[in-house]
Write a protein that holds these residues in place. Structure first.
Motif, PDB file in Angstrom:
ATOM      1  N   LYS A  20       0.837  -1.201   0.000  1.00  0.00           N
ATOM      2  CA  LYS A  20       0.000   0.000   0.000  1.00  0.00           C
ATOM      3  C   LYS A  20       0.879   1.262   0.000  1.00  0.00           C
ATOM      4  N   THR A  21       2.099   1.127  -0.445  1.00  0.00           N
ATOM      5  CA  THR A  21       3.063   2.222  -0.335  1.00  0.00           C
ATOM      6  C   THR A  21       2.578   3.492  -1.018  1.00  0.00           C
ATOM      7  N   LYS A  22       2.169   3.407  -2.268  1.00  0.00           N
ATOM      8  CA  LYS A  22       1.743   4.599  -3.009  1.00  0.00           C
ATOM      9  C   LYS A  22       0.459   5.178  -2.428  1.00  0.00           C
ATOM     10  N   GLU A  23      -0.487   4.313  -2.115  1.00  0.00           N
ATOM     11  CA  GLU A  23      -1.766   4.779  -1.571  1.00  0.00           C
ATOM     12  C   GLU A  23      -1.563   5.558  -0.273  1.00  0.00           C
ATOM     13  N   VAL A  24      -0.739   5.013   0.622  1.00  0.00           N
ATOM     14  CA  VAL A  24      -0.513   5.665   1.909  1.00  0.00           C
ATOM     15  C   VAL A  24       0.314   6.947   1.730  1.00  0.00           C
ATOM     16  N   SER A  25       1.317   6.890   0.880  1.00  0.00           N
ATOM     17  CA  SER A  25       2.159   8.069   0.638  1.00  0.00           C
ATOM     18  C   SER A  25       1.343   9.211   0.048  1.00  0.00           C
ATOM     19  N   ASP A  26       0.491   8.899  -0.903  1.00  0.00           N
ATOM     20  CA  ASP A  26      -0.354   9.939  -1.517  1.00  0.00           C
ATOM     21  C   ASP A  26      -1.311  10.547  -0.487  1.00  0.00           C
ATOM     22  N   ALA A  27      -1.884   9.709   0.344  1.00  0.00           N
ATOM     23  CA  ALA A  27      -2.820  10.205   1.362  1.00  0.00           C
ATOM     24  C   ALA A  27      -2.098  11.080   2.375  1.00  0.00           C
ATOM     25  N   TYR A  28      -0.893  10.673   2.751  1.00  0.00           N
ATOM     26  CA  TYR A  28      -0.084  11.464   3.687  1.00  0.00           C
ATOM     27  C   TYR A  28       0.189  12.857   3.121  1.00  0.00           C
ATOM     28  N   LEU A  29       0.614  12.924   1.877  1.00  0.00           N
ATOM     29  CA  LEU A  29       0.919  14.214   1.258  1.00  0.00           C
ATOM     30  C   LEU A  29      -0.332  15.072   1.094  1.00  0.00           C
ATOM     31  N   GLU A  30      -1.462  14.431   0.856  1.00  0.00           N
ATOM     32  CA  GLU A  30      -2.722  15.174   0.758  1.00  0.00           C
ATOM     33  C   GLU A  30      -3.055  15.835   2.098  1.00  0.00           C
ATOM     34  N   GLU A  31      -2.848  15.110   3.185  1.00  0.00           N
ATOM     35  CA  GLU A  31      -3.118  15.682   4.507  1.00  0.00           C
ATOM     36  C   GLU A  31      -2.091  16.759   4.865  1.00  0.00           C
ATOM     37  N   ILE A  32      -0.859  16.555   4.451  1.00  0.00           N
ATOM     38  CA  ILE A  32       0.157  17.597   4.667  1.00  0.00           C
ATOM     39  C   ILE A  32      -0.251  18.861   3.909  1.00  0.00           C
ATOM     40  N   GLY A  33      -0.673  18.698   2.664  1.00  0.00           N
ATOM     41  CA  GLY A  33      -1.078  19.843   1.856  1.00  0.00           C
ATOM     42  C   GLY A  33      -2.253  20.601   2.448  1.00  0.00           C
ATOM     43  N   ALA A  34      -3.129  19.892   3.177  1.00  0.00           N
ATOM     44  CA  ALA A  34      -4.296  20.535   3.779  1.00  0.00           C
ATOM     45  C   ALA A  34      -3.913  21.497   4.900  1.00  0.00           C
ATOM     46  N   LEU A  35      -2.667  21.422   5.362  1.00  0.00           N
ATOM     47  CA  LEU A  35      -2.202  22.336   6.403  1.00  0.00           C
ATOM     48  C   LEU A  35      -1.876  23.721   5.844  1.00  0.00           C
ATOM     49  N   ALA A  36      -1.711  23.822   4.535  1.00  0.00           N
ATOM     50  CA  ALA A  36      -1.351  25.107   3.920  1.00  0.00           C
ATOM     51  C   ALA A  36      -2.478  26.121   4.080  1.00  0.00           C
ATOM     52  N   ARG A  37      -2.105  27.368   4.376  1.00  0.00           N
ATOM     53  CA  ARG A  37      -3.099  28.433   4.564  1.00  0.00           C
ATOM     54  C   ARG A  37      -2.896  29.612   3.611  1.00  0.00           C
ATOM     55  N   HIS A  38      -1.770  29.636   2.906  1.00  0.00           N
ATOM     56  CA  HIS A  38      -1.463  30.803   2.070  1.00  0.00           C
ATOM     57  C   HIS A  38      -0.866  30.348   0.730  1.00  0.00           C
ATOM     58  N   ARG A  39      -1.593  29.495   0.017  1.00  0.00           N
ATOM     59  CA  ARG A  39      -1.059  28.922  -1.219  1.00  0.00           C
ATOM     60  C   ARG A  39      -0.692  29.990  -2.252  1.00  0.00           C
ATOM     61  N   GLN A  40      -1.537  30.995  -2.386  1.00  0.00           N
ATOM     62  CA  GLN A  40      -1.270  32.017  -3.394  1.00  0.00           C
ATOM     63  C   GLN A  40       0.016  32.762  -3.090  1.00  0.00           C
ATOM     64  N   ASP A  41       0.210  33.123  -1.831  1.00  0.00           N
ATOM     65  CA  ASP A  41       1.450  33.784  -1.433  1.00  0.00           C
ATOM     66  C   ASP A  41       2.644  32.854  -1.626  1.00  0.00           C
ATOM     67  N   ASN A  42       2.463  31.586  -1.278  1.00  0.00           N
ATOM     68  CA  ASN A  42       3.556  30.617  -1.423  1.00  0.00           C
ATOM     69  C   ASN A  42       4.003  30.515  -2.880  1.00  0.00           C
ATOM     70  N   ALA A  43       3.026  30.410  -3.776  1.00  0.00           N
ATOM     71  CA  ALA A  43       3.336  30.248  -5.199  1.00  0.00           C
ATOM     72  C   ALA A  43       4.029  31.470  -5.778  1.00  0.00           C
ATOM     73  N   ALA A  44       3.717  32.647  -5.227  1.00  0.00           N
ATOM     74  CA  ALA A  44       4.283  33.886  -5.769  1.00  0.00           C
ATOM     75  C   ALA A  44       5.674  34.185  -5.224  1.00  0.00           C
ATOM     76  N   SER A  45       6.083  33.493  -4.180  1.00  0.00           N
ATOM     77  CA  SER A  45       7.356  33.786  -3.523  1.00  0.00           C
ATOM     78  C   SER A  45       8.539  33.165  -4.261  1.00  0.00           C
ATOM     79  N   ASN A  46       9.671  33.845  -4.212  1.00  0.00           N
ATOM     80  CA  ASN A  46      10.908  33.329  -4.813  1.00  0.00           C
ATOM     81  C   ASN A  46      12.009  33.182  -3.767  1.00  0.00           C
ATOM     82  N   ILE A  47      11.617  32.904  -2.553  1.00  0.00           N
ATOM     83  CA  ILE A  47      12.593  32.737  -1.476  1.00  0.00           C
ATOM     84  C   ILE A  47      13.533  31.576  -1.784  1.00  0.00           C
ATOM     85  N   LYS A  48      14.814  31.796  -1.547  1.00  0.00           N
ATOM     86  CA  LYS A  48      15.806  30.745  -1.740  1.00  0.00           C
ATOM     87  C   LYS A  48      16.023  30.002  -0.418  1.00  0.00           C
TER      88      LYS A  48
END
Length: 595
Positions: free
Chosen positions: A200-228
């Motif tokens: 179930k490696t892919k299924e669990v990994s994908d679900a984990y990343l989906e839940e991690i992504g749900a923690l994001a609160r400022h996607r638009q700002d994140n995408a616009a940033s060029n921080i190194k």
């Protein structure tokens, strides 16, 4: 008798030390004593097994892994209904022998008709407890030595609640290990031939990343940033999943060091641990200078820990402590919770007894619930689960050893979740034209300057360690109590002052003594297997001395707070030196200070 005969032969085969051979051969006729000694070689702590990979029954090798797994398997059958059907999650990192140990563990469970969710390919440690949660498994095993040196490996166990095991499970597993010492099966190939082994490696990994992504609160700002951001996984397993975590947060890719290459020999670092400071982050700093980046993110080799460093305007680097990263992440979690419109009274955060008291101060000021636990995420995770049962949103926990739990994705430390959340914080600070250190200073001005000094002395002699701590609690010449009902082995004789300051509070979690409680009994669990003493001074300083469960160290943690950083820092250094000289006496006992 068959198991004892087997162990004798196996011990002699693995351990070629002439003294060991003589010892065992001399005991062949004394079966009772031989059995006692052999079984005492197998130990199972609350974190599982962790040691160097060598022959012998107190080391990490094929036999001890099989024996530990057999004990765990039998304990599951006795304690968790339908554990066979619920299955067990098994993962491993890139360390020497990790895959083999994982396969041997899987074979033990498969031989008893357990369903085994065996991750194909190396994974970071948090994916195992996440898998236990996602798949509703009965248990999880991760083969990793975390940030230990290259010759080590380890065996970490997660219970059905997806948290690391705590008492009484550790004792129960140990008892079952000693009842099941002779291997049932020794077949690392069974994972490829059994229908009970499920991928179930892919299924669990994908679900984990989906839940991690749900923690994001400022996607638009994140995408616009060029921080190194320069990132180093310390030659561990972190890079692939860290890259994906940045992507699900809509953050730009970071700059990599040559330490992105997985290598169990860790060729560019002596100790693969971001806590080791500049010696561990030297290559990352060099890369940052080359690419004109001012921020470094680091994971330890199994990516359950996270560290941050920032280059200042004067060219100097600041490596933030676990306490500093912890309060910054906590403030972010708090701000996001307030924005959600929920009542702050429902929010809960946790830290450990040796972590900064700043989070506790923040809780009193802001109105969220705070709880303190013993050292280690096995305690934090289980406490967080209990708070959730009570209706709290337990969304943040941390320990000073750069371990952080963000949200409720994993009820354990997760260096990937912390990395993504801090990346988003960095973007928000950029919008305010602030550096990380500026933000930390802002929090200090709001809640007070909490200055900490944490380090350790190395001591390879357990009798010496015991002598040091027993002198602290019983004095130079311990006296036996005349009262048969006296609760301690000797009369207590703790020091009354430290570095010129009166001691106003003592908590000893080795013998179960706490002066702040009417009955002198601490609320936190007591453990005789390790030393841990905390002192409170009249000026508000809190200091803790404790031993490590996995390393030959006497660790110390001191903290003092106030309104002026320079004054607090100066006084704290004086107290720490006094504590070392008065309590530990390093020269007298041959203690080696951390390099």
């Amino acid at each position: 008798m068959a198991s004892i005969d087997f162990l004798v032969e196996e011990w002699l085969r693995l351990d070629r030390n002439p003294k060991t051979r003589s010892e065992i051969e001399s005991l062949r006729g004394n079966v009772e004593e031989l059995e006692k000694r052999l079984r005492n070689r197998i130990s199972f702590g609350t974190a599982g097994l962790r040691s160097s990979m060598q022959a012998g029954f107190s080391r990490m090798n094929d036999l001890t892994v099989i024996q530990a797994t057999q004990g765990l398997c039998m304990y599951l059958l006795e304690t968790i209904p339908k554990s066979r059907d619920r299955g067990i999650v098994i993962g491993y990192d890139h360390r020497h022998n990790s895959e083999n140990f994982a396969k041997l563990s899987a074979a033990v469970f498969l031989s008893k008709d357990f369903k085994v969710y065996f991750y194909r390919g190396v994974v970071h440690t948090p994916l195992v407890p996440y898998g236990v949660k996602k798949l509703k498994a009965a248990c999880g095993i991760m083969i990793t030595a975390s940030h230990n040196p290259k010759d080590d490996n380890g065996y970490k166990v997660y219970w059905e609640n997806a948290c690391q095991i705590i008492p009484p499970h550790d004792k129960g597993i140990s008892e079952e290990i000693n009842k099941n010492l002779e291997p049932w099966i020794w077949d690392p190939e069974l994972v490829d031939n059994s229908e009970l082994c499920v991928d179930k490696t892919k299924e669990v990994s994908d679900a984990y990343l989906e839940e991690i992504g749900a923690l994001a609160r400022h996607r638009q700002d994140n995408a616009a940033s060029n921080i190194k951001i320069v990132y180093t996984p310390m030659h561990g397993v972190g890079y692939p999943v860290a890259k994906k975590a940045f992507e699900v947060f809509s953050l730009n890719p970071f700059i990599l060091t040559s330490q992105q290459i997985q290598d169990p020999d860790f060729p560019t670092v002596k100790f693969p641990n971001p806590e080791e400071g500049e010696s561990a982050l030297a290559l990352a700093m060099q890369t940052a200078d080359e690419f004109e980046a001012r921020t470094i993110f680091a994971n330890d080799p199994d990516a359950d820990r996270f560290s941050v460093a920032e280059k200042q305007k004067d060219g100097q680097w600041i490596i933030f402590s676990g306490n500093q990263i912890g309060v910054m992440l906590a403030s972010t979690v708090l701000d996001n919770y307030k924005t959600s419109g929920k009542s702050v009274e429902n929010l809960a955060m946790l830290s450990t007894a040796v972590s900064s008291k700043m989070l506790s101060c923040m809780a009193k000021s802001e109105g969220f619930y705070f709880e303190e636990t013993l050292t280690g995420f096995k305690w934090l995770g289980n406490a967080a689960m209990e708070l959730k049962k009570k209706g709290y949103d337990a969304l943040f926990a941390y320990e000073e050893a750069i371990g952080f739990m963000i949200g409720d994705v994993v009820t354990d430390k997760d260096g990937i979740g912390a990395l993504a959340a801090f990346g988003e914080l960095l973007v928000q600070l950029e919008k305010r034209n602030m550096r990380i250190n500026d933000y930390l200073e802002e929090l200090y001005r709001k809640y007070g300057y909490f200055v900490t000094e944490n380090s350790y002395f190395i001591c390879h002699s357990q009798p010496t360690i015991n002598k040091i701590f027993n002198k602290i609690r019983y004095g130079e010449n311990p006296e036996k109590p005349s009262d048969p009902d006296y609760p301690y082995e000797y009369r207590l004789s703790y020091p009354t002052s430290l570095a010129g300051h009166k001691i106003t509070y003592i908590r000893d979690l080795t013998i179960g003594y706490d002066t702040s409680k009417p009955d002198k009994k601490p609320i936190l669990p007591v453990s005789k297997s390790s030393h841990m003493i905390t002192f409170g001074l009249e000026n508000g300083c809190i200091g803790t001395l404790r031993t490590s469960g996995t390393e030959p160290k006497i660790k110390y943690y001191f903290e003092l707070s106030g309104t002026q950083y320079e004054d607090v820092n100066k006084e704290l250094k004086r107290i720490v030196k006094g504590a070392a000289d008065e309590l530990l006496e390093p020269e007298k006992h041959g203690l080696i200070y951390r390099e």
